[in-house]
Design a protein around this motif. Sequence first.
Motif, PDB file in Angstrom:
ATOM      1  N   THR A  95       0.827  -1.206   0.000  1.00 17.64           N
ATOM      2  CA  THR A  95       0.000   0.000   0.000  1.00 17.64           C
ATOM      3  C   THR A  95       0.862   1.257   0.000  1.00 17.64           C
ATOM      4  O   THR A  95       0.503   2.267  -0.619  1.00 17.64           O
ATOM      5  CB  THR A  95      -0.943  -0.006   1.216  1.00 17.64           C
ATOM      6  N   CYS A  96       2.004   1.225   0.675  1.00 16.97           N
ATOM      7  CA  CYS A  96       2.931   2.366   0.636  1.00 16.97           C
ATOM      8  C   CYS A  96       3.371   2.648  -0.799  1.00 16.97           C
ATOM      9  O   CYS A  96       3.379   3.800  -1.246  1.00 16.97           O
ATOM     10  CB  CYS A  96       4.158   2.083   1.511  1.00 16.97           C
ATOM     11  N   LEU A  97       3.727   1.594  -1.525  1.00 14.11           N
ATOM     12  CA  LEU A  97       4.146   1.760  -2.920  1.00 14.11           C
ATOM     13  C   LEU A  97       2.987   2.264  -3.773  1.00 14.11           C
ATOM     14  O   LEU A  97       3.164   3.169  -4.599  1.00 14.11           O
ATOM     15  CB  LEU A  97       4.661   0.430  -3.457  1.00 14.11           C
ATOM     16  N   ALA A  98       1.791   1.709  -3.577  1.00 13.10           N
ATOM     17  CA  ALA A  98       0.626   2.144  -4.345  1.00 13.10           C
ATOM     18  C   ALA A  98       0.305   3.606  -4.082  1.00 13.10           C
ATOM     19  O   ALA A  98      -0.081   4.354  -4.992  1.00 13.10           O
ATOM     20  CB  ALA A  98      -0.580   1.271  -3.993  1.00 13.10           C
ATOM     21  N   THR A  99       0.489   4.045  -2.832  1.00 13.11           N
ATOM     22  CA  THR A  99       0.243   5.450  -2.482  1.00 13.11           C
ATOM     23  C   THR A  99       1.189   6.372  -3.232  1.00 13.11           C
ATOM     24  O   THR A  99       0.781   7.407  -3.769  1.00 13.11           O
ATOM     25  CB  THR A  99       0.415   5.657  -0.962  1.00 13.11           C
ATOM     26  N   SER A 100       2.454   5.987  -3.299  1.00 10.20           N
ATOM     27  CA  SER A 100       3.444   6.804  -4.014  1.00 10.20           C
ATOM     28  C   SER A 100       3.174   6.826  -5.513  1.00 10.20           C
ATOM     29  O   SER A 100       3.276   7.869  -6.162  1.00 10.20           O
ATOM     30  CB  SER A 100       4.852   6.266  -3.735  1.00 10.20           C
ATOM     31  N   THR A 389       8.857  -8.702   4.572  1.00 10.03           N
ATOM     32  CA  THR A 389      10.053  -7.994   5.028  1.00 10.03           C
ATOM     33  C   THR A 389      10.532  -7.009   3.960  1.00 10.03           C
ATOM     34  O   THR A 389      10.858  -5.855   4.258  1.00 10.03           O
ATOM     35  CB  THR A 389      11.179  -8.993   5.347  1.00 10.03           C
ATOM     36  N   VAL A 390      10.560  -7.472   2.710  1.00 11.70           N
ATOM     37  CA  VAL A 390      10.983  -6.629   1.595  1.00 11.70           C
ATOM     38  C   VAL A 390      10.017  -5.459   1.420  1.00 11.70           C
ATOM     39  O   VAL A 390      10.429  -4.296   1.288  1.00 11.70           O
ATOM     40  CB  VAL A 390      11.051  -7.457   0.294  1.00 11.70           C
ATOM     41  N   ALA A 391       8.722  -5.767   1.409  1.00 14.56           N
ATOM     42  CA  ALA A 391       7.712  -4.727   1.189  1.00 14.56           C
ATOM     43  C   ALA A 391       7.760  -3.662   2.286  1.00 14.56           C
ATOM     44  O   ALA A 391       7.662  -2.461   2.007  1.00 14.56           O
ATOM     45  CB  ALA A 391       6.327  -5.357   1.126  1.00 14.56           C
ATOM     46  N   LEU A 392       7.931  -4.098   3.536  1.00 15.07           N
ATOM     47  CA  LEU A 392       7.975  -3.136   4.646  1.00 15.07           C
ATOM     48  C   LEU A 392       9.218  -2.257   4.580  1.00 15.07           C
ATOM     49  O   LEU A 392       9.158  -1.053   4.835  1.00 15.07           O
ATOM     50  CB  LEU A 392       7.943  -3.882   5.980  1.00 15.07           C
ATOM     51  N   LEU A 393      10.361  -2.857   4.247  1.00 16.16           N
ATOM     52  CA  LEU A 393      11.610  -2.101   4.170  1.00 16.16           C
ATOM     53  C   LEU A 393      11.506  -0.992   3.128  1.00 16.16           C
ATOM     54  O   LEU A 393      11.840   0.174   3.401  1.00 16.16           O
ATOM     55  CB  LEU A 393      12.768  -3.042   3.841  1.00 16.16           C
ATOM     56  N   LEU A 398       9.924   5.040   1.650  1.00 20.22           N
ATOM     57  CA  LEU A 398       9.109   6.102   1.050  1.00 20.22           C
ATOM     58  C   LEU A 398       8.683   7.149   2.075  1.00 20.22           C
ATOM     59  O   LEU A 398       8.345   8.278   1.709  1.00 20.22           O
ATOM     60  CB  LEU A 398       7.868   5.497   0.389  1.00 20.22           C
ATOM     61  N   PHE A 399       8.691   6.791   3.360  1.00 19.46           N
ATOM     62  CA  PHE A 399       8.376   7.764   4.413  1.00 19.46           C
ATOM     63  C   PHE A 399       9.597   8.594   4.819  1.00 19.46           C
ATOM     64  O   PHE A 399       9.473   9.545   5.575  1.00 19.46           O
ATOM     65  CB  PHE A 399       7.832   7.044   5.654  1.00 19.46           C
ATOM     66  N   ILE A 400      10.785   8.192   4.326  1.00 15.77           N
ATOM     67  CA  ILE A 400      12.030   8.841   4.741  1.00 15.77           C
ATOM     68  C   ILE A 400      12.631   9.701   3.631  1.00 15.77           C
ATOM     69  O   ILE A 400      13.035  10.855   3.866  1.00 15.77           O
ATOM     70  CB  ILE A 400      13.058   7.784   5.194  1.00 15.77           C
ATOM     71  N   VAL A 401      12.697   9.159   2.424  1.00 19.84           N
ATOM     72  CA  VAL A 401      13.360   9.857   1.314  1.00 19.84           C
ATOM     73  C   VAL A 401      12.625  11.155   0.992  1.00 19.84           C
ATOM     74  O   VAL A 401      11.395  11.157   0.823  1.00 19.84           O
ATOM     75  CB  VAL A 401      13.404   8.950   0.064  1.00 19.84           C
ATOM     76  N   PRO A 402      13.351  12.290   0.896  1.00 20.09           N
ATOM     77  CA  PRO A 402      12.693  13.572   0.579  1.00 20.09           C
ATOM     78  C   PRO A 402      12.182  13.596  -0.861  1.00 20.09           C
ATOM     79  O   PRO A 402      12.819  13.065  -1.774  1.00 20.09           O
ATOM     80  CB  PRO A 402      13.800  14.609   0.790  1.00 20.09           C
ATOM     81  N   ALA A 403      11.030  14.206  -1.038  1.00 17.54           N
ATOM     82  CA  ALA A 403      10.434  14.290  -2.373  1.00 17.54           C
ATOM     83  C   ALA A 403      11.105  15.365  -3.220  1.00 17.54           C
ATOM     84  O   ALA A 403      11.131  15.279  -4.448  1.00 17.54           O
ATOM     85  CB  ALA A 403       8.938  14.572  -2.260  1.00 17.54           C
ATOM     86  N   GLU A 411       9.892  17.275   2.691  1.00 11.86           N
ATOM     87  CA  GLU A 411       8.625  16.563   2.567  1.00 11.86           C
ATOM     88  C   GLU A 411       8.932  15.162   2.050  1.00 11.86           C
ATOM     89  O   GLU A 411       9.592  15.006   1.026  1.00 11.86           O
ATOM     90  CB  GLU A 411       7.690  17.284   1.594  1.00 11.86           C
ATOM     91  N   ALA A 412       8.487  14.155   2.790  1.00  8.63           N
ATOM     92  CA  ALA A 412       8.756  12.769   2.387  1.00  8.63           C
ATOM     93  C   ALA A 412       7.944  12.410   1.139  1.00  8.63           C
ATOM     94  O   ALA A 412       6.989  13.108   0.764  1.00  8.63           O
ATOM     95  CB  ALA A 412       8.419  11.816   3.527  1.00  8.63           C
ATOM     96  N   MET A 413       8.319  11.312   0.513  1.00  7.58           N
ATOM     97  CA  MET A 413       7.629  10.881  -0.701  1.00  7.58           C
ATOM     98  C   MET A 413       6.134  10.666  -0.449  1.00  7.58           C
ATOM     99  O   MET A 413       5.294  10.997  -1.288  1.00  7.58           O
ATOM    100  CB  MET A 413       8.255   9.587  -1.223  1.00  7.58           C
ATOM    101  N   ILE A 414       5.795  10.093   0.699  1.00  6.50           N
ATOM    102  CA  ILE A 414       4.390   9.946   1.083  1.00  6.50           C
ATOM    103  C   ILE A 414       4.241  10.326   2.550  1.00  6.50           C
ATOM    104  O   ILE A 414       5.200  10.255   3.326  1.00  6.50           O
ATOM    105  CB  ILE A 414       3.868   8.505   0.861  1.00  6.50           C
ATOM    106  N   SER A 415       3.044  10.744   2.929  1.00  9.06           N
ATOM    107  CA  SER A 415       2.763  11.082   4.319  1.00  9.06           C
ATOM    108  C   SER A 415       1.837  10.030   4.929  1.00  9.06           C
ATOM    109  O   SER A 415       1.236   9.215   4.217  1.00  9.06           O
ATOM    110  CB  SER A 415       2.101  12.462   4.406  1.00  9.06           C
ATOM    111  N   TRP A 416       1.708  10.094   6.246  1.00 11.40           N
ATOM    112  CA  TRP A 416       0.847   9.126   6.922  1.00 11.40           C
ATOM    113  C   TRP A 416      -0.602   9.284   6.494  1.00 11.40           C
ATOM    114  O   TRP A 416      -1.318   8.293   6.283  1.00 11.40           O
ATOM    115  CB  TRP A 416       0.966   9.271   8.430  1.00 11.40           C
ATOM    116  N   ASN A 417      -1.077  10.516   6.361  1.00 13.85           N
ATOM    117  CA  ASN A 417      -2.468  10.733   5.959  1.00 13.85           C
ATOM    118  C   ASN A 417      -2.744  10.170   4.564  1.00 13.85           C
ATOM    119  O   ASN A 417      -3.818   9.608   4.307  1.00 13.85           O
ATOM    120  CB  ASN A 417      -2.802  12.228   5.990  1.00 13.85           C
TER     121      ASN A 417
END
Length: 589
Positions: A95-100, A389-393, A398-403, A411-417
């Motif tokens: 879902t993190c990848l899909a969000t990005s 494990t791979v998907a979570l890593l 995506l929550f760390i790397v700056p956009a 601003e990170a690539m994706i936000s929690w909201n």
Amino acid sequence: MLKRLTRGLWNYRSITLIALTPLLLLPLPLVIRTKQAECAFVLLLMATFWVTEVIPLSMTAMIPAVFLPMFGIMKSSDVAKEYFKDFHFLLVGVTCLATSIEKWGLHRRIALRLVSMVGVNPAWLMLGFMSGCAFLSMWVQNTSAVTMVMPIVEAVLQQILKAKEGECAGKDNLTLELDETDSRVEKLKDVMSDQRHPDVPVETFTCVQIQTASKPAAAQVVVCEPAASSKSHRDLMICKAMCIGIAYSSNIGGISTLPGTSPNLIFSEYLTQVYPNCNCINFGNWLLLCLPISVIMLLLTWIWLYWLFIGSDFKFLWRCKEEPCESEKAARQVIEDEYRSLGPMSSREIFTGVVFLLMVLLWLTRSPGFMPGWASLFPHHSGYITDATVALLLGLLLFIVPAYGPSRKYEAMISWNEFQSTMPWKVALLVGGGFALAEGTEVSGLSLWVAQLLTPLGDLPVFATITVACIIVTTVTEVASNAATITIFLPILSPLAEAIHVNPLYVLIPTTLCTSFSFLLPVSNPPNAIVYAYGHISTVDMVKAGLGVNIIGVLAVLLAVGTWGVPLFSLDTYPGWAPVLPGFNSTAP
């Protein structure tokens, strides 16, 4: 008076069903008074509520947390552990990848590029959109894939409908001609009124149009008057075929990968839970089995929809150069304008694409089977690392790397909201309830009792048993959600395989795939409902098209498990990781 009473009962039919179902099932725990009967009470109660949806699916999934401790089958703390598994970590990472992908518009670029490659002839255009949607649904939820692609499709369709000159050559299929009266008013009533909320007044819609401005992602729905006089019969049929093709291709593409659709993930986690020594299923061999199924289904569905709605003239397959008609020129212009409006590929899209490719590569090479994968680098922790494990890593990345670069505020690539709005929490809870129910059937002995009950089926040909199971599952999934259907049937079909002494994968894999074949009705799954709401198709259109696609799907699955699936998963032998039940018939496929 009688009429008023009948209306009142109809208005409160959900409450009536909620009250009557447990009352009718009470003889199981009160009269028989065994752990198997008490667990059967929970199973049947959940199955009824899941199929009828009288209460939200995710809350029905909470029933094991209430009744299994009350009946003394499992402790409450043990039930709670079943609600969050490795499956949920994989779902979070994907879902993190899909969000990005959705946030930075990579899905639009992929879909438009695929469509522009195949051309704008109606048949090739339909194949291009179906291929794009199928590819996206391999990596994101089917509903998300349709939501991403349909605004682009609608923009193209509106241009086709506006083009009033120069119809292309080709015969209409008169034998299957459908009623072309502009009945879009009834379409949303069928879905929203008859199927879900019969007493809620429905607003009248005549047409749904997606207007794309300079930023195509911000598509908006507007109500417009029908312009039937400017719409030829052929153009309307093209709209029907293309819209239904998008809905079906999302399900067809989703079965290709384990994270592509929830039934696949539920099956994978169920296998880990019930058969902990089974290491047969991974991303790579599942792709080898199911990608050919998806390709076969996609091509045959494309041909079926073209023949059903557009015509029986297939000369376009070998007719390369031909003067495009007015509607094709309009469609090409829309696609080119849409692609140009995206501009050059941004660094955010590039990074998302790299993460996507890296995730797929790591999944494929973790433990491919025919050679040591990168998981062998951790020999002292064999079996500890999974696809989750791979998907979570990578999802965490995506929550760390700056956009953006240092010139702008961090601003990170994706936000929690953004992640939270995309995460399918309902599916997560529903699947947790299924795992709790499966564990309850194992602990109570219900699964063993079912296995003994099904032993006589060992006298039937195994392939016949599997075919019947596939047909039953395909039928049930038309009226119940895919996730609920597979959750109900896994604890039944697994003991069936053990009872007839057949590799459980030989029964579970085809039925899991058939769970995704909910093609008949707009309410069968969310992708169907989304496409239906655009107003181009009727329920009759979907039923006619869905019957053919269901047959195509079941036959393609049976072909796969009967041919290349056998050596891939050793389906012709009873595995050592499955229990051998004494006194049962032994039948080889």
